[in-house]
Enzyme design. Structure first.
Site, PDB file in Angstrom:
ATOM      1  N   ASN A  50     -21.827 -12.956 104.697  1.00 14.48           N
ATOM      2  CA  ASN A  50     -22.688 -13.246 105.003  1.00 14.48           C
ATOM      3  C   ASN A  50     -21.704 -13.490 106.715  1.00 14.48           C
ATOM      4  OD1 ASN A  50     -23.945 -14.623 106.926  1.00 14.48           O
ATOM      5  ND2 ASN A  50     -24.104 -16.059 105.341  1.00 14.48           N
ATOM      6  N   CYS A  75     -27.172 -18.334 111.393  1.00 19.27           N
ATOM      7  CA  CYS A  75     -27.652 -17.332 110.724  1.00 19.27           C
ATOM      8  C   CYS A  75     -28.400 -16.607 110.678  1.00 19.27           C
ATOM      9  CB  CYS A  75     -27.649 -17.268 108.909  1.00 19.27           C
ATOM     10  SG  CYS A  75     -26.030 -18.013 108.889  1.00 19.27           S
ATOM     11  N   HIS A 112     -31.472 -11.252 106.143  1.00 18.56           N
ATOM     12  CA  HIS A 112     -29.435 -11.924 106.655  1.00 18.56           C
ATOM     13  C   HIS A 112     -29.816 -12.002 105.322  1.00 18.56           C
ATOM     14  CE1 HIS A 112     -26.528 -14.625 107.341  1.00 18.56           C
ATOM     15  NE2 HIS A 112     -27.079 -15.698 106.620  1.00 18.56           N
TER      16      HIS A 112
HETATM   17  N1  COA Z   1     -14.873 -20.591  92.236  1.00 16.75           N
HETATM   18  C1  COA Z   1     -15.154 -21.028  91.194  1.00 16.75           C
HETATM   19  N2  COA Z   1     -16.019 -22.041  91.497  1.00 16.75           N
HETATM   20  C2  COA Z   1     -16.122 -22.656  92.830  1.00 16.75           C
HETATM   21  C3  COA Z   1     -16.970 -21.902  93.405  1.00 16.75           C
HETATM   22  C4  COA Z   1     -15.579 -20.934  93.631  1.00 16.75           C
HETATM   23  N3  COA Z   1     -15.081 -20.814  94.824  1.00 16.75           N
HETATM   24  N4  COA Z   1     -17.099 -22.361  94.434  1.00 16.75           N
HETATM   25  C5  COA Z   1     -17.875 -23.628  93.391  1.00 16.75           C
HETATM   26  N5  COA Z   1     -17.023 -23.889  92.193  1.00 16.75           N
HETATM   27  C6  COA Z   1     -17.641 -25.107  91.230  1.00 16.75           C
HETATM   28  C7  COA Z   1     -17.682 -26.027  91.553  1.00 16.75           C
HETATM   29  O1  COA Z   1     -17.148 -26.738  92.055  1.00 16.75           O
HETATM   30  C8  COA Z   1     -18.748 -26.295  90.754  1.00 16.75           C
HETATM   31  O2  COA Z   1     -18.393 -26.616  89.733  1.00 16.75           O
HETATM   32  P1  COA Z   1     -18.656 -28.331  88.725  1.00 16.75           P
HETATM   33  O3  COA Z   1     -20.018 -27.671  87.519  1.00 16.75           O
HETATM   34  O4  COA Z   1     -17.026 -28.221  87.602  1.00 16.75           O
HETATM   35  O5  COA Z   1     -18.373 -29.313  89.738  1.00 16.75           O
HETATM   36  C9  COA Z   1     -19.467 -25.224  90.149  1.00 16.75           C
HETATM   37  O6  COA Z   1     -18.782 -23.637  90.468  1.00 16.75           O
HETATM   38  C10 COA Z   1     -20.733 -25.066  90.506  1.00 16.75           C
HETATM   39  O7  COA Z   1     -20.890 -25.340  91.681  1.00 16.75           O
HETATM   40  P2  COA Z   1     -22.330 -25.432  92.544  1.00 16.75           P
HETATM   41  O8  COA Z   1     -22.252 -25.952  94.370  1.00 16.75           O
HETATM   42  O9  COA Z   1     -23.562 -25.223  92.129  1.00 16.75           O
HETATM   43  O10 COA Z   1     -22.105 -23.516  92.667  1.00 16.75           O
HETATM   44  P3  COA Z   1     -23.601 -22.557  92.647  1.00 16.75           P
HETATM   45  O11 COA Z   1     -24.181 -21.472  91.938  1.00 16.75           O
HETATM   46  O12 COA Z   1     -24.712 -23.151  93.754  1.00 16.75           O
HETATM   47  O13 COA Z   1     -23.087 -21.328  93.984  1.00 16.75           O
HETATM   48  C11 COA Z   1     -23.125 -21.289  96.026  1.00 16.75           C
HETATM   49  C12 COA Z   1     -22.307 -21.744  95.248  1.00 16.75           C
HETATM   50  C13 COA Z   1     -22.150 -21.426  97.562  1.00 16.75           C
HETATM   51  C14 COA Z   1     -22.441 -19.619  96.183  1.00 16.75           C
HETATM   52  C15 COA Z   1     -23.837 -21.518  96.145  1.00 16.75           C
HETATM   53  O14 COA Z   1     -24.349 -22.388  95.888  1.00 16.75           O
HETATM   54  C16 COA Z   1     -24.917 -20.679  97.595  1.00 16.75           C
HETATM   55  O15 COA Z   1     -25.118 -19.093  97.636  1.00 16.75           O
HETATM   56  N6  COA Z   1     -25.579 -20.864  98.305  1.00 16.75           N
HETATM   57  C17 COA Z   1     -26.420 -20.720  99.668  1.00 16.75           C
HETATM   58  C18 COA Z   1     -26.050 -20.611 100.481  1.00 16.75           C
HETATM   59  C19 COA Z   1     -25.688 -19.962 101.717  1.00 16.75           C
HETATM   60  O16 COA Z   1     -26.330 -18.753 101.507  1.00 16.75           O
HETATM   61  N7  COA Z   1     -25.614 -20.428 102.839  1.00 16.75           N
HETATM   62  C20 COA Z   1     -25.955 -19.589 104.261  1.00 16.75           C
HETATM   63  C21 COA Z   1     -26.771 -20.162 104.421  1.00 16.75           C
HETATM   64  S1  COA Z   1     -26.826 -19.139 105.329  1.00 16.75           S
END
Ligand code: COA
Length: 322
Positions: free
Chosen positions: A279, A114, A249
């Site tokens: 993204n 990215c 980004h």
């Molecule tokens: N819909 C519903 N629930 C979801 C889900 C979705 N699409 N994706 C994950 N969950 C659930 C998980 O299973 C977890 O459930 P649990 O508590 O029962 O285990 C819960 O939601 C929390 O998951 P978590 O991964 O801790 O959520 P989060 O608040 O961190 O949000 C992202 C997830 C991916 C949105 C967030 O972590 C993020 O944006 N991270 C950065 C990613 C990024 O920028 N990547 C590219 C870098 S260039």
């Protein structure tokens, strides 16, 4: 005489098909409200079956060339940032050179996930400053939809397809003021995309899809982007208040908001495309920049800070007087 890289054209391309959060809710167990609240994304574009990184790059590049008003043959370097190239080789830059019909230039790809467009801008700037190149086409182009596992709700909600381009030209007037790029290869496990076809024997049963520990990536991204802001301001001798626009980004609104807060900027000074594009990896900054320039928000002479974070990890920034 100091030689600077000036932006003389910008371009962008988004595929026609829109995939909304509601569409994804029919594919995996998720909801529009969950996705929007956690990421800021409502929909993303999905490339058509015949579209590729090079075909989308061509459309974005032609827009940038048109805006610049230069003869395509004057382009002497093409750098394409992509993690989803049409082919292992030739590079997407060579395919783009062929599509644009440029007879004599150098072309190569940059793979920094990215952060790719920032890395590409940084390399382009070095080649212009040393006098090696006069007109450099920088493109970020991605078909992320093809490396996303559409049964994995933790990743498939995030990514989209598209291409952004800028044309840089040598000038005696300030343009790109500084670029800062970094990588730390210690984080492979947090965010990666296997290439099973060419992997070692024991990795060949992996599927070629993005794998991510989102929560951990989130935390490192926020901290790292905070540091890159400090580094960029310190190197340029500028103050936070000198920055007119943040062009980040587009990975997650909460990550972007943290960077804007660090800069003391309101979200009105941030070019946000995340809501309708998701993204788009190395395309996202150039797409957002193109949007800000074309809708008149980013004006000539204004100061633009671009920043990115991606797999590797890689991260970087570019400070540009537009
Ligand atoms: N819909 C519903 N629930 C979801 C889900 C979705 N699409 N994706 C994950 N969950 C659930 C998980 O299973 C977890 O459930 P649990 O508590 O029962 O285990 C819960 O939601 C929390 O998951 P978590 O991964 O801790 O959520 P989060 O608040 O961190 O949000 C992202 C997830 C991916 C949105 C967030 O972590 C993020 O944006 N991270 C950065 C990613 C990024 O920028 N990547 C590219 C870098 S260039």
């Amino acid at each position: 005489m100091t030689i600077w890289s000036n932006v003389i054209g910008t371009g962008g391309y988004l595929p026609e098909t829109i995939r909304t959060n509601d569409d994804i809710s029919t594919m995996v167990d998720t909801s529009d409200s969950w996705i929007y609240e956690r990421t800021g994304i409502k929909s993303r574009r999905i490339a058509g079956p015949r579209e590729t990184a090079s075909s989308m790059a061509e459309i974005a590049a032609r827009e940038a060339i048109d805006m610049a008003g230069i003869d395509v043959q004057a382009i002497d370097l093409i750098i394409v940032a992509t993690g989803t190239p049409d082919r292992v080789y030739p590079s997407t830059a060579c395919l783009l050179q062929q599509r644009l019909g440029i007879q004599q230039c150098v072309g190569f790809d940059v793979q920094a996930a990215c952060s790719g467009s920032i890395f590409a801008l940084s390399i382009a700037d070095q080649y212009i400053r040393t006098g090696f190149s006069k007109n450099v086409l920088v493109v970020g182009s991605e078909v992320c939809s093809r490396i996303v596992d559409w049964t994995d709700r933790s990743t498939c909600i995030l990514f989209g397809d598209g291409a952004g381009a800028v044309l840089l030209s040598a000038s005696d007037q300030p343009g790109i003021l500084s670029t800062h790029i970094h990588s730390d290869g210690g984080y492979e496990d947090l965010l990666y995309c296997p290439n099973p076809q060419v992997a070692s024997f024991d990795k060949q049963d992996e599927l070629g899809y993005i794998s991510m520990r989102g929560n951990e990536v989130f935390k490192v991204a926020v901290n790292t982007l905070g540091r890159i802001v400090d580094e960029t301001l310190e190197a340029s001798g500028l103050h936070k208040s000198d920055i007119d626009w943040l062009v980040p980004h587009q990975a997650n609104t909460r990550i972007i908001a943290a960077t804007a807060k660090k800069l003391g900027m309101s979200m009105d000074q941030v070019i946000l495309t995340l809501e309708t594009q998701g993204n788009t990896s190395s395309a996202s900054i150039l797409l957002a920049f193109n949007e800000g320039v074309r809708d008149g928000r980013i004006k000539k002479g204004q100061m633009v800070l671009m920043e990115a974070f991606g797999a590797g990890f890689t991260w970087g920034s570019a400070l540009i007087k537009y």
